[in-house]
Write an enzyme that holds these catalytic residues in place. Structure first.
Site, PDB file in Angstrom:
ATOM      1  N   CYS A   2      65.369   1.110 113.349  1.00 27.86           N
ATOM      2  CA  CYS A   2      66.309   1.656 114.317  1.00 27.86           C
ATOM      3  C   CYS A   2      67.680   1.871 113.660  1.00 27.86           C
ATOM      4  O   CYS A   2      68.140   1.053 112.879  1.00 27.86           O
ATOM      5  CB  CYS A   2      66.513   0.781 115.551  1.00 27.86           C
ATOM      6  SG  CYS A   2      65.002   0.442 116.432  1.00 27.86           S
ATOM      7  N   ARG A  27      65.348   4.762 109.032  1.00 26.89           N
ATOM      8  CA  ARG A  27      65.236   3.438 109.641  1.00 26.89           C
ATOM      9  C   ARG A  27      64.239   3.402 110.808  1.00 26.89           C
ATOM     10  O   ARG A  27      63.938   2.324 111.336  1.00 26.89           O
ATOM     11  CB  ARG A  27      66.612   2.988 110.156  1.00 26.89           C
ATOM     12  CG  ARG A  27      67.653   2.918 109.065  1.00 26.89           C
ATOM     13  CD  ARG A  27      69.002   2.573 109.640  1.00 26.89           C
ATOM     14  NE  ARG A  27      69.023   1.213 110.132  1.00 26.89           N
ATOM     15  CZ  ARG A  27      69.330   0.158 109.403  1.00 26.89           C
ATOM     16  NH1 ARG A  27      69.632   0.305 108.138  1.00 26.89           N
ATOM     17  NH2 ARG A  27      69.322  -1.042 109.924  1.00 26.89           N
ATOM     18  N   TRP A  73      62.492   2.800 116.004  1.00 24.57           N
ATOM     19  CA  TRP A  73      61.177   2.416 115.478  1.00 24.57           C
ATOM     20  C   TRP A  73      60.656   1.386 116.472  1.00 24.57           C
ATOM     21  O   TRP A  73      61.176   0.279 116.562  1.00 24.57           O
ATOM     22  CB  TRP A  73      61.321   1.807 114.084  1.00 24.57           C
ATOM     23  CG  TRP A  73      60.026   1.523 113.397  1.00 24.57           C
ATOM     24  CD1 TRP A  73      59.241   2.407 112.732  1.00 24.57           C
ATOM     25  CD2 TRP A  73      59.380   0.245 113.281  1.00 24.57           C
ATOM     26  NE1 TRP A  73      58.142   1.766 112.214  1.00 24.57           N
ATOM     27  CE2 TRP A  73      58.200   0.442 112.539  1.00 24.57           C
ATOM     28  CE3 TRP A  73      59.672  -1.041 113.735  1.00 24.57           C
ATOM     29  CZ2 TRP A  73      57.320  -0.589 112.237  1.00 24.57           C
ATOM     30  CZ3 TRP A  73      58.799  -2.067 113.429  1.00 24.57           C
ATOM     31  CH2 TRP A  73      57.640  -1.834 112.691  1.00 24.57           C
ATOM     32  N   ASN A  97      69.758  -2.352 117.804  1.00 28.43           N
ATOM     33  CA  ASN A  97      68.855  -2.499 116.662  1.00 28.43           C
ATOM     34  C   ASN A  97      68.575  -3.989 116.524  1.00 28.43           C
ATOM     35  O   ASN A  97      69.503  -4.795 116.507  1.00 28.43           O
ATOM     36  CB  ASN A  97      69.554  -1.960 115.400  1.00 28.43           C
ATOM     37  CG  ASN A  97      68.767  -2.252 114.135  1.00 28.43           C
ATOM     38  OD1 ASN A  97      67.556  -2.427 114.176  1.00 28.43           O
ATOM     39  ND2 ASN A  97      69.466  -2.307 113.016  1.00 28.43           N
ATOM     40  N   GLY A  98      67.288  -4.352 116.465  1.00 30.76           N
ATOM     41  CA  GLY A  98      66.942  -5.770 116.337  1.00 30.76           C
ATOM     42  C   GLY A  98      65.913  -6.148 117.387  1.00 30.76           C
ATOM     43  O   GLY A  98      65.283  -5.267 117.986  1.00 30.76           O
ATOM     44  N   GLU A 463      50.957  -1.424  93.479  1.00 33.17           N
ATOM     45  CA  GLU A 463      51.988  -0.465  93.892  1.00 33.17           C
ATOM     46  C   GLU A 463      51.421   0.949  93.994  1.00 33.17           C
ATOM     47  O   GLU A 463      51.711   1.678  94.944  1.00 33.17           O
ATOM     48  CB  GLU A 463      53.173  -0.527  92.912  1.00 33.17           C
ATOM     49  CG  GLU A 463      54.260   0.514  93.134  1.00 33.17           C
ATOM     50  CD  GLU A 463      54.946   0.444  94.492  1.00 33.17           C
ATOM     51  OE1 GLU A 463      54.682  -0.498  95.279  1.00 33.17           O
ATOM     52  OE2 GLU A 463      55.744   1.355  94.790  1.00 33.17           O
ATOM     53  N   LYS A 467      51.447   3.164  97.443  1.00 36.16           N
ATOM     54  CA  LYS A 467      52.074   4.495  97.530  1.00 36.16           C
ATOM     55  C   LYS A 467      51.101   5.495  98.161  1.00 36.16           C
ATOM     56  O   LYS A 467      51.484   6.317  98.979  1.00 36.16           O
ATOM     57  CB  LYS A 467      52.469   4.997  96.132  1.00 36.16           C
ATOM     58  CG  LYS A 467      53.738   4.424  95.584  1.00 36.16           C
ATOM     59  CD  LYS A 467      54.958   4.996  96.239  1.00 36.16           C
ATOM     60  CE  LYS A 467      56.037   4.026  96.582  1.00 36.16           C
ATOM     61  NZ  LYS A 467      55.828   2.805  97.255  1.00 36.16           N
ATOM     62  N   GLU A 470      50.665   4.678 101.956  1.00 42.13           N
ATOM     63  CA  GLU A 470      51.787   4.955 102.856  1.00 42.13           C
ATOM     64  C   GLU A 470      52.160   6.431 102.902  1.00 42.13           C
ATOM     65  O   GLU A 470      52.543   6.932 103.955  1.00 42.13           O
ATOM     66  CB  GLU A 470      52.998   4.058 102.579  1.00 42.13           C
ATOM     67  CG  GLU A 470      53.571   4.111 101.205  1.00 42.13           C
ATOM     68  CD  GLU A 470      54.689   3.088 100.981  1.00 42.13           C
ATOM     69  OE1 GLU A 470      55.169   2.462 101.924  1.00 42.13           O
ATOM     70  OE2 GLU A 470      55.084   2.925  99.810  1.00 42.13           O
ATOM     71  N   HIS A 486      32.395  -8.471  92.030  1.00 46.46           N
ATOM     72  CA  HIS A 486      31.999  -9.598  92.885  1.00 46.46           C
ATOM     73  C   HIS A 486      32.039  -9.194  94.357  1.00 46.46           C
ATOM     74  O   HIS A 486      32.673  -9.846  95.177  1.00 46.46           O
ATOM     75  CB  HIS A 486      32.901 -10.809  92.611  1.00 46.46           C
ATOM     76  CG  HIS A 486      32.776 -11.301  91.209  1.00 46.46           C
ATOM     77  ND1 HIS A 486      31.638 -11.907  90.723  1.00 46.46           N
ATOM     78  CD2 HIS A 486      33.623 -11.228  90.155  1.00 46.46           C
ATOM     79  CE1 HIS A 486      31.796 -12.208  89.451  1.00 46.46           C
ATOM     80  NE2 HIS A 486      32.998 -11.793  89.079  1.00 46.46           N
ATOM     81  N   LYS A 583      61.859   2.205 106.810  1.00 44.07           N
ATOM     82  CA  LYS A 583      62.249   1.766 105.469  1.00 44.07           C
ATOM     83  C   LYS A 583      62.781   0.346 105.456  1.00 44.07           C
ATOM     84  O   LYS A 583      62.511  -0.427 104.573  1.00 44.07           O
ATOM     85  CB  LYS A 583      63.301   2.710 104.907  1.00 44.07           C
ATOM     86  CG  LYS A 583      63.586   2.443 103.440  1.00 44.07           C
ATOM     87  CD  LYS A 583      64.258   3.604 102.791  1.00 44.07           C
ATOM     88  CE  LYS A 583      64.419   3.389 101.311  1.00 44.07           C
ATOM     89  NZ  LYS A 583      63.140   3.350 100.589  1.00 44.07           N
TER      90      LYS A 583
HETATM   91  C1  G6P Z   1      59.140  -1.902 104.298  1.00 44.67           C
HETATM   92  C2  G6P Z   1      59.057  -0.616 103.527  1.00 44.67           C
HETATM   93  C3  G6P Z   1      58.500  -0.893 102.131  1.00 44.67           C
HETATM   94  C4  G6P Z   1      59.394  -1.910 101.435  1.00 44.67           C
HETATM   95  C5  G6P Z   1      59.472  -3.208 102.252  1.00 44.67           C
HETATM   96  C6  G6P Z   1      60.503  -4.153 101.681  1.00 44.67           C
HETATM   97  O1  G6P Z   1      57.882  -2.366 104.598  1.00 44.67           O
HETATM   98  O2  G6P Z   1      58.229   0.322 104.198  1.00 44.67           O
HETATM   99  O3  G6P Z   1      58.493   0.301 101.371  1.00 44.67           O
HETATM  100  O4  G6P Z   1      58.895  -2.164 100.153  1.00 44.67           O
HETATM  101  O5  G6P Z   1      59.879  -2.904 103.582  1.00 44.67           O
HETATM  102  O6  G6P Z   1      61.778  -3.579 101.805  1.00 44.67           O
HETATM  103  P1  G6P Z   1      63.034  -4.094 101.012  1.00 44.67           P
HETATM  104  O7  G6P Z   1      64.174  -3.285 101.529  1.00 44.67           O
HETATM  105  O8  G6P Z   1      63.174  -5.556 101.317  1.00 44.67           O
HETATM  106  O9  G6P Z   1      62.762  -3.857  99.558  1.00 44.67           O
END
Ligand code: G6P
Length: 588
Positions: A2, A27, A73, A97-98, A463, A467, A470, A486, A583
């Site tokens: 948010c 956000r 969000w 927000n929160g 990672e 990627k 997502e 296994h 994010k």
């Molecule tokens: C969210 C994002 C991820 C990110 C994670 C940690 O889940 O979608 O891409 O890696 O938060 O975020 P930070 O800001 O703590 O690195």
């Protein structure tokens, strides 16, 4: 999670609030809304979807000089017009927000008092409480003080009261909020990029501080409503960093900034193959815990390999949402490292607070300057990635990996290893210039993909796989190469893409055997390595430059990011704002 923007001033408010919200869409972006003062009345417009959908319903030329806006969000209640912010009850209109943790009991009490709720959000109790207590307190600041004493959880709030046509009120606990100043008025915002078109002067609100802004001035009060003096900060980055600058997507633009980000991070800590004083020695620590979420956690997994191999210090890595609740074995010689791009991730912040409460030293590896994690840790080392707009992190990941490799050298006390970092930027540049479309086409055809590797390569697999999940919505699993057989190997069928990563050469024959096992079952292999391969067990090959193990992860992640980008593009996905994500996850 948010985004909030508010403006009051001499210019029309709606264009400013809407443009600010667009910069905060990272956000959260499932619905949006604004409340604005027009003809002495508070009007509200809300819409499901992006800010662009909301914008179509708004007359930007409306004579309104005070507005608050929100991009959401969803946490409590589906994305819908009634659940979107602002929420209004009686004389109070609020954006939030929160998360209000005690909202259910508050809502029950308020219902008994005859208050009717229109949404299924936690937020709506806030205007309800404000309106209820205002009747007895008869003063807006006193009412806000009273209500934040009742709320449990985290919040950043923008508040308008019908009885005050000149001021916007704001308060925060947990969730971030800034005030910003320009000649033409004042802003509140969740993050700096929202206001950079207009000003780079801002004030950070601290926990429980209450602010009041109007077209000419601002006041900030502590919890006892005593006015306090605040430092006005200047944001040093440029607005350019938050613009597309000709790229089709922020994700692509940010990947292409990786050469610069690498150099900026390196040069901030190292000069002439020696550490600068920006990098503390961290001499006393003989045990390290790394705690983070998402991609930042995977940087932690890479760092574990580097620190253990080079500095000979045991490293325990855990995701923050687990770490904060579990039994942790640490003592005064343990350093707890929190890695976070945003510096606001709620679980990471709480893990940090837990370690601090237990008397353990903490180090923050953060991108966003003066974010909560950066401010609360004992030590903070910034990565120099600049604002990252795409929800899927790329350049911040590379910068974090660079910094953790530097930290491994610092902890090893073998400064001569710094020479391995010299010239890596040239390789980054060369890898960025390659075309990854062919690899992407192979993956885009499939619903499932596997990444396999061992040790640090496994961390990179995690990672690469994230990627793809997502950004391209492809079910993708990362496995330790030796573990696949296994059980999970039963999922490999004819044509299943398997991406094998092998930059650890002493174990290359083992990883290659595992790749042959899946090739024998029909998998299509994309092999990423830094050594010439004689055997022809793969379908496609990516050969990377052969650099020292210490810096290899920095360059190896780049093809993984670009492949995910290309697959997402082929599939027509919303690359910068993937579905369901945000994010900065400031809820637990
Ligand atoms: C969210 C994002 C991820 C990110 C994670 C940690 O889940 O979608 O891409 O890696 O938060 O975020 P930070 O800001 O703590 O690195």
């Amino acid at each position: 999670m948010c985004g909030i923007v508010g403006y009051v001033g001499k210019e029309r408010a709606l264009p400013r609030v809407l443009s600010g919200l667009k910069f905060l869409e990272y956000r959260g972006y499932d619905s949006a809304g604004v409340a604005y003062l027009f003809n002495d009345e508070v009007k509200i417009t809300k819409e499901v979807g992006r800010i662009s959908s909301l914008e179509k319903l708004i007359d930007l030329d409306a004579d309104s000089y005070m507005a608050i806006g929100h991009t959401r969000w969803a946490t409590h209640g589906e994305p819908s017009v009634s659940n979107s912010h602002p929420h209004r009850i009686g004389k109070f209109t609020v954006v939030h927000n929160g998360i209000i943790e005690n909202y259910l009991s508050l809502k029950e009490d308020l219902k008994k008092k005859g208050i009717k709720f229109l949404s299924s959000t936690d937020t709506e109790v806030i205007p309800a409480l404000l309106d209820y207590y205002y009747k007895s307190e008869k003063d807006i600041l006193k009412t806000i003080k009273k209500v934040i004493g009742i709320l449990e959880g985290s919040f950043a709030l923008g508040i308008i009261c019908d009885d005050d046509k000149e001021n916007i009120y704001a308060v925060r606990r947990g969730s971030p909020l800034i005030l910003a100043l320009d000649k033409m008025g004042m802003f509140i915002a969740s993050d700096v990029p929202a206001i950079l078109c207009y000003t780079n002067k801002y004030i950070l609100l601290e926990q429980n501080e209450i602010a009041k802004i109007n077209k000419n001035s601002y006041q900030v009060y502590d919890q006892n409503l005593k006015e306090i003096k605040k430092e006005v900060k200047t944001f040093e980055g440029s607005q350019d960093a938050a613009m597309l600058n000709g790229y089709e997507h922020y994700m692509l633009k940010e990947i292409h900034e990786e050469e610069k980000v690498y150099l900026d991070t390196l040069n901030y800590y190292v000069s002439d193959n020696s550490f600068k004083e920006t990098m503390p020695e961290f001499k006393k620590y003989n045990n390290i815990h790394i705690v983070a979420c998402g991609s930042a956690y995977y940087v932690g997994c890479i760092a574990k390999n580097l620190i253990e191999n080079y500095a000979n210090i045991p490293v325990y890595v855990e995701v923050a949402s687990e770490y904060r609740y579990k039994k942790n074995f640490y003592d005064s010689n343990t350093l707890v490292i929190i890695i976070s791009q945003s510096g606001e991730t709620a679980d990471s912040l709480e893990a940090l607070r837990r370690a601090k409460n237990d008397g353990i030293d903490t180090l923050a590896i953060v991108n966003v300057v003066l974010s909560s994690i950066a401010r609360e840790a004992k030590y903070t080392l910034y990565v120099k990635a600049g604002p990252e707009i795409a929800v899927a992190t790329t350049k911040a990941f590379l910068a974090q990996t660079t910094l953790m490799a530097l930290l491994a050298v610092r902890l090893s006390r073998k400064n001569e290893l710094l020479k391995e970092f010299v010239g890596v930027e040239k390789y980054i540049n060369e890898i960025l210039s390659r075309n990854y479309l062919d690899y992407a086409k192979e993956i885009a055809k499939s619903n499932d993909t596997f990444f396999i590797g061992r040790l640090v390569d496994y961390a990179l697999c995690l990672e690469g796989s994230l990627k793809l999940k997502e950004t391209a919505y492809i079910n993708s699993v990362a496995f330790q190469a030796g573990e696949l057989k296994h059980g999970t190997i039963s999922l490999i069928t004819k044509g299943t893409p398997v991406i094998g990563i092998c930059t650890c050469h002493e174990i290359a024959p083992k990883t290659i055997s595992n790749l042959k096992e899946v090739a024998a079952r029909g998998a299509k292999i994309i092999y990423i390595t830094s050594e010439e391969v004689e055997d022809n067990f793969y379908d496609k090959l990516i050969i990377l430059p052969k650099l020292a193990d210490l810096v290899m992860p920095i360059i190896t992640v780049i093809p993984l990011q670009l492949i995910a980008y290309e697959v997402a593009k082929l599939k027509g996905c919303d690359i910068d704002k993937p579905r369901n994500l945000a994010k900065s996850v400031t809820v637990e």
